[in-house]
Design a protein around this motif. Structure first.
Motif, mmCIF file in Angstrom:
data_model
loop_
_atom_site.group_PDB
_atom_site.id
_atom_site.type_symbol
_atom_site.label_atom_id
_atom_site.label_comp_id
_atom_site.label_asym_id
_atom_site.label_seq_id
_atom_site.Cartn_x
_atom_site.Cartn_y
_atom_site.Cartn_z
ATOM 1 N N LEU A 62 0.812 -1.220 0.000
ATOM 2 C CA LEU A 62 0.000 0.000 0.000
ATOM 3 C C LEU A 62 0.842 1.264 0.000
ATOM 4 O O LEU A 62 0.419 2.308 -0.515
ATOM 5 C CB LEU A 62 -0.929 0.007 1.216
ATOM 6 C CG LEU A 62 -2.111 -0.967 1.202
ATOM 7 C CD1 LEU A 62 -2.850 -0.929 2.530
ATOM 8 C CD2 LEU A 62 -3.080 -0.639 0.061
ATOM 9 N N SER A 63 2.046 1.193 0.573
ATOM 10 C CA SER A 63 2.879 2.394 0.675
ATOM 11 C C SER A 63 3.366 2.884 -0.681
ATOM 12 O O SER A 63 3.897 4.000 -0.785
ATOM 13 C CB SER A 63 4.083 2.120 1.587
ATOM 14 O OG SER A 63 4.954 1.161 1.007
ATOM 15 N N ARG B 195 -2.351 8.375 2.984
ATOM 16 C CA ARG B 195 -1.735 8.825 4.233
ATOM 17 C C ARG B 195 -1.970 7.874 5.400
ATOM 18 O O ARG B 195 -1.224 7.909 6.374
ATOM 19 C CB ARG B 195 -2.241 10.228 4.601
ATOM 20 C CG ARG B 195 -1.717 11.286 3.645
ATOM 21 C CD ARG B 195 -1.888 12.680 4.177
ATOM 22 N NE ARG B 195 -1.146 13.648 3.379
ATOM 23 C CZ ARG B 195 -1.085 14.942 3.624
ATOM 24 N NH1 ARG B 195 -1.751 15.452 4.674
ATOM 25 N NH2 ARG B 195 -0.379 15.746 2.860
ATOM 26 N N ASP B 196 -2.980 7.080 5.347
ATOM 27 C CA ASP B 196 -3.213 6.099 6.393
ATOM 28 C C ASP B 196 -4.267 5.101 5.922
ATOM 29 O O ASP B 196 -4.971 5.354 4.938
ATOM 30 C CB ASP B 196 -3.645 6.750 7.706
ATOM 31 C CG ASP B 196 -2.983 6.086 8.914
ATOM 32 O OD1 ASP B 196 -2.692 4.874 8.830
ATOM 33 O OD2 ASP B 196 -2.749 6.772 9.926
ATOM 34 N N TYR B 197 -4.378 3.996 6.660
ATOM 35 C CA TYR B 197 -5.331 2.961 6.246
ATOM 36 C C TYR B 197 -5.636 2.046 7.423
ATOM 37 O O TYR B 197 -4.906 1.992 8.424
ATOM 38 C CB TYR B 197 -4.769 2.134 5.087
ATOM 39 C CG TYR B 197 -3.553 1.322 5.487
ATOM 40 C CD1 TYR B 197 -3.680 0.021 5.989
ATOM 41 C CD2 TYR B 197 -2.267 1.862 5.395
ATOM 42 C CE1 TYR B 197 -2.579 -0.710 6.377
ATOM 43 C CE2 TYR B 197 -1.160 1.136 5.787
ATOM 44 C CZ TYR B 197 -1.316 -0.147 6.279
ATOM 45 O OH TYR B 197 -0.222 -0.863 6.679
ATOM 46 N N ILE C 141 -9.357 4.109 4.049
ATOM 47 C CA ILE C 141 -8.173 4.862 3.645
ATOM 48 C C ILE C 141 -8.349 6.337 3.990
ATOM 49 O O ILE C 141 -9.472 6.829 4.128
ATOM 50 C CB ILE C 141 -7.882 4.714 2.130
ATOM 51 C CG1 ILE C 141 -9.051 5.256 1.296
ATOM 52 C CG2 ILE C 141 -7.553 3.275 1.788
ATOM 53 C CD1 ILE C 141 -8.753 5.283 -0.201
ATOM 54 N N MET C 142 -7.228 7.018 4.144
ATOM 55 C CA MET C 142 -7.230 8.445 4.426
ATOM 56 C C MET C 142 -6.265 9.131 3.469
ATOM 57 O O MET C 142 -5.141 8.642 3.271
ATOM 58 C CB MET C 142 -6.811 8.712 5.870
ATOM 59 C CG MET C 142 -7.032 10.143 6.335
ATOM 60 S SD MET C 142 -6.583 10.353 8.091
ATOM 61 C CE MET C 142 -4.817 10.649 7.932
ATOM 62 N N ARG D 244 -3.476 -1.806 12.260
ATOM 63 C CA ARG D 244 -3.666 -1.539 10.829
ATOM 64 C C ARG D 244 -4.380 -2.675 10.101
ATOM 65 O O ARG D 244 -5.020 -2.436 9.082
ATOM 66 C CB ARG D 244 -2.323 -1.273 10.163
ATOM 67 C CG ARG D 244 -1.583 -0.138 10.833
ATOM 68 C CD ARG D 244 -0.561 0.522 9.950
ATOM 69 N NE ARG D 244 -0.017 1.664 10.672
ATOM 70 C CZ ARG D 244 -0.618 2.823 10.783
ATOM 71 N NH1 ARG D 244 -1.785 3.002 10.209
ATOM 72 N NH2 ARG D 244 -0.083 3.804 11.477
ATOM 73 N N THR D 245 -4.236 -3.883 10.598
ATOM 74 C CA THR D 245 -4.895 -5.017 9.949
ATOM 75 C C THR D 245 -5.498 -5.910 11.021
ATOM 76 O O THR D 245 -4.941 -6.048 12.116
ATOM 77 C CB THR D 245 -3.903 -5.838 9.100
ATOM 78 O OG1 THR D 245 -2.854 -6.346 9.946
ATOM 79 C CG2 THR D 245 -3.292 -4.990 8.001
#
Length: 439
Positions: A352-353, A359-361, A375-376, A425-426
Motif C-alpha cells: 500500500l505504501s 496517508r493512512d489505512y 483509507i485516508m 492496521r490489519t
C-alpha cells in the motif's frame, strides 16, 4: 526450529542465559512446577530452553505480584524503598498486565541498546528528550491544554497530553512545532503514526520542523507511508527501537536499517512459521531478560512476528546475535489471502505504501474472501485524486489477497488509533489458532 545457537553468540551470552534459567527455576514461584520438565544442567542449553513453555500475559496475571520475583526479594519492601513500582501496559483488555517496574534496570537496558546504532552510540546516555505519544502510553494525561512547563519532567518534554489525536486542533500542531524549536531536544522519541500526523500537517502548511540528533520510534511498528513523510519533514536519522514493557529493549535498528538483538540484556528464542505461512524466515520471538533483579522473565511471548535478515551478516559490521530485517506486526493481526496464505501487517503495508497520496489505512477481513479497507488522503485532495487512491488500493488488495475476493474501499477524513492509543492496521474478524501457524 531455529534456536539461539544460530547467531554467533559468545560464551558470556550463554552464561547469562544459563543464569537466568537457573535463577527462575530455583527462586521464582511461577516456575517451580517447570523443574519436572527441565532436562537439567547436563542437557544442552538450547534444549533446556526449548522444553520450557512460553510465558504469556495470562500466566503473569495469574501469578501477580510475586510469581516472577525471586523468593529472596520482598515486593512490599521494594515498593516501600522506591526501588520498584507498579506499571500498567496499555493493551486491549486481553493484553493488559500489571508489571513490577524497575526504572534503573530499564535505563540500563536502553543505554545498552544505543550501542547498536552509530548515531546513538556517539551520544552520552541519557540525553535531553522530547516525547510524542498518546498519553495512554506515556507521560501526562489531561483533557485541558497544559502549559509547556507542566509537561517537562527532568530532561524530558511531553509534547502531548491528549488521549487521542482526534483532540488535536491546529493550535496543538502549532504548539508542538513551537516547543520543539524552543526546547531543542537531542532525541525525539515518538509514536511514528502521531509524529507522521505532525509531519503531514507541517508539509501541508509549508512549515519547517526542528530536527534533533535522532528520532527514535517506540510504541508501534512504523508504516512505510509514515516513514516517507518523516523523511520529508525531518533531517534526523530515523531509528526503530523494539521492546516491551515486560522485556525492556530487545532490538535496536542500526544505521543500515536492520534490527540487532540487545544481547547484554536479553536472550531471543526464535520459532518459525510453517513454510506455507512464510517460515522459516518469518517467525515469532520468545524473550528472556538478563539482570533484572525483580523479574524472572523466561521465554516471554511478545506476540510479534519478525522477518530474519537473509544472511545474518549486516553491512554495519555487527555480527553477533539475532538480526531481523523487519518487525512484521502482531501475530494476532495477521490476515489471510483468499486461498489461506498468511499476510503480515507489514507485507500489506509495503504494497500500500507505493500508492501516492495515501496517508493512512485500516484493513479488516470479515471472512475468507471479504475485506474492508478504510483509507485516508490529504485534506486538500480533490475528488479525482481521492478516487485514484481508492482505485489503486483496490488493485493492491487484489494483488495481495486474490482476485476472487470482495473488496470494499471507504475513504474517511480521519483514521484513529484503538483504545490502547496505538494503531491496529490489519485484523481478521474471525477466530484463528495462532499456535497452529508455527512449525
Amino acid at each position: 526450529m531455529i534456536l539461539a545457537n544460530r547467531y554467533n553468540y559468545m560464551e558470556e551470552f550463554h552464561d547469562k542465559s544459563r543464569e537466568a534459567l537457573e535463577t527462575a527455576l530455583r527462586t521464582a514461584p511461577a516456575y517451580k512446577s517447570l523443574n519436572t520438565i527441565d532436562p537439567g544442567p547436563g542437557a544442552a542449553l538450547d534444549d533446556r530452553y526449548d522444553a520450557i513453555p512460553a510465558l504469556t500475559k495470562q500466566i503473569m496475571r495469574d501469578h501477580f505480584p510475586d510469581g516472577l520475583v525471586p523468593n529472596y526479594r520482598n515486593v512490599d519492601d521494594g515498593l516501600r524503598r522506591d526501588e520498584i513500582e507498579y506499571t500498567f501496559t496499555s493493551g486491549t483488555t486481553g493484553e493488559r498486565v500489571v508489571n513490577i517496574w524497575d526504572q534503573d534496570w530499564w535505563n540500563r537496558s536502553e543505554a545498552a541498546s544505543w550501542k547498536l546504532n552509530a548515531h546513538l552510540a556517539r551520544l552520552d546516555y541519557p540525553q535531553k528528550e522530547a516525547k510524542l505519544a498518546s498519553s495512554l502510553n506515556v507521560g501526562i494525561s489531561c483533557e485541558e491544554d497544559l502549559p509547556m512547563e507542566s509537561r517537562i519532567v527532568g530532561n524530558k518534554l511531553y509534547l502531548n497530553e491528549k488521549i487521542n489525536l482526534i483532540q488535536w486542533q491546529p493550535r496543538h500542531y502549532e504548539r508542538m512545532i513551537r516547543e520543539l524549536q524552543s526546547f531543542q531536544p537531542v532525541i525525539l522519541e515518538a509514536n511514528p503514526s502521531l509524529l507522521a500526523r505532525l509531519a503531514f500537517w507541517a508539509i501541508d502548511e509549508g512549515i519547517e520542523l526542528y530536527s534533533p540528533k535522532a528520532i527514535v520510534f517506540t510504541y508501534e511498528v512504523p508504516s512505510n507511508i509514515h516513514l516517507a513523510a518523516l523523511r520529508r519533514a525531518f533531517r534526523a536519522p530515523l531509528i526503530s527501537s523494539y521492546g516491551t514493557t515486560e522485556t525492556g529493549f530487545v532490538m535496536e535498528e542500526c544505521e543500515m536499517g536492520n534490527l540487532h538483538q540487545n544481547m547484554d540484556f536479553c536472550r531471543i528464542d526464535y520459532y518459525p512459521l510453517k513454510d506455507k505461512y512464510g517460515g522459516p524466515e518469518v517467525g515469532k520471538l520468545l524473550v528472556t531478560t538478563f539482570g533484572n533483579p525483580w523479574n524472572s522473565i523466561i521465554k516471554f511471548d511478545v506476540g510479534d512476528l519478525v522477518r530474519l535478515h537473509p544472511t545474518g551478516e549486516c553491512e554495519c559490521g555487527r555480527k553477533h546475535g539475532l538480526i531481523a530485517k523487519s518487525i512484521e506486526g502482531r501475530t494476532s493481526n495477521s490476515t489471510f489471502t483468499t486461498s489461506g496464505g498468511l499476510v503480515t501487517t507489514m507485507a500489506l503495508d509495503r504494497a500500500l505504501s507505493q500508492i501516492e497520496g495515501l496517508r493512512d489505512y485500516h484493513l479488516e477481513q470479515n471472512s475468507a474472501k471479504s475485506y474492508v479497507l478504510e483509507i485516508m488522503v490529504g485534506s486538500g485532495a480533490t475528488n479525482a485524486a481521492s478516487n485514484a487512491v481508492a482505485d489503486a488500493a483496490r488493485a493492491v488488495l487484489e494483488s495481495v489477497y486474490g482476485r476472487d475476493g470482495t473488496y470494499e474501499i471507504k475513504t474517511l477524513k480521519n483514521i484513529l488509533p484503538g483504545q490502547a492509543g496505538k494503531f491496529r492496521r490489519t485484523q481478521a474478524n474471525f477466530d484463528f489458532d495462532t499456535e497452529e501457524l508455527f512449525a
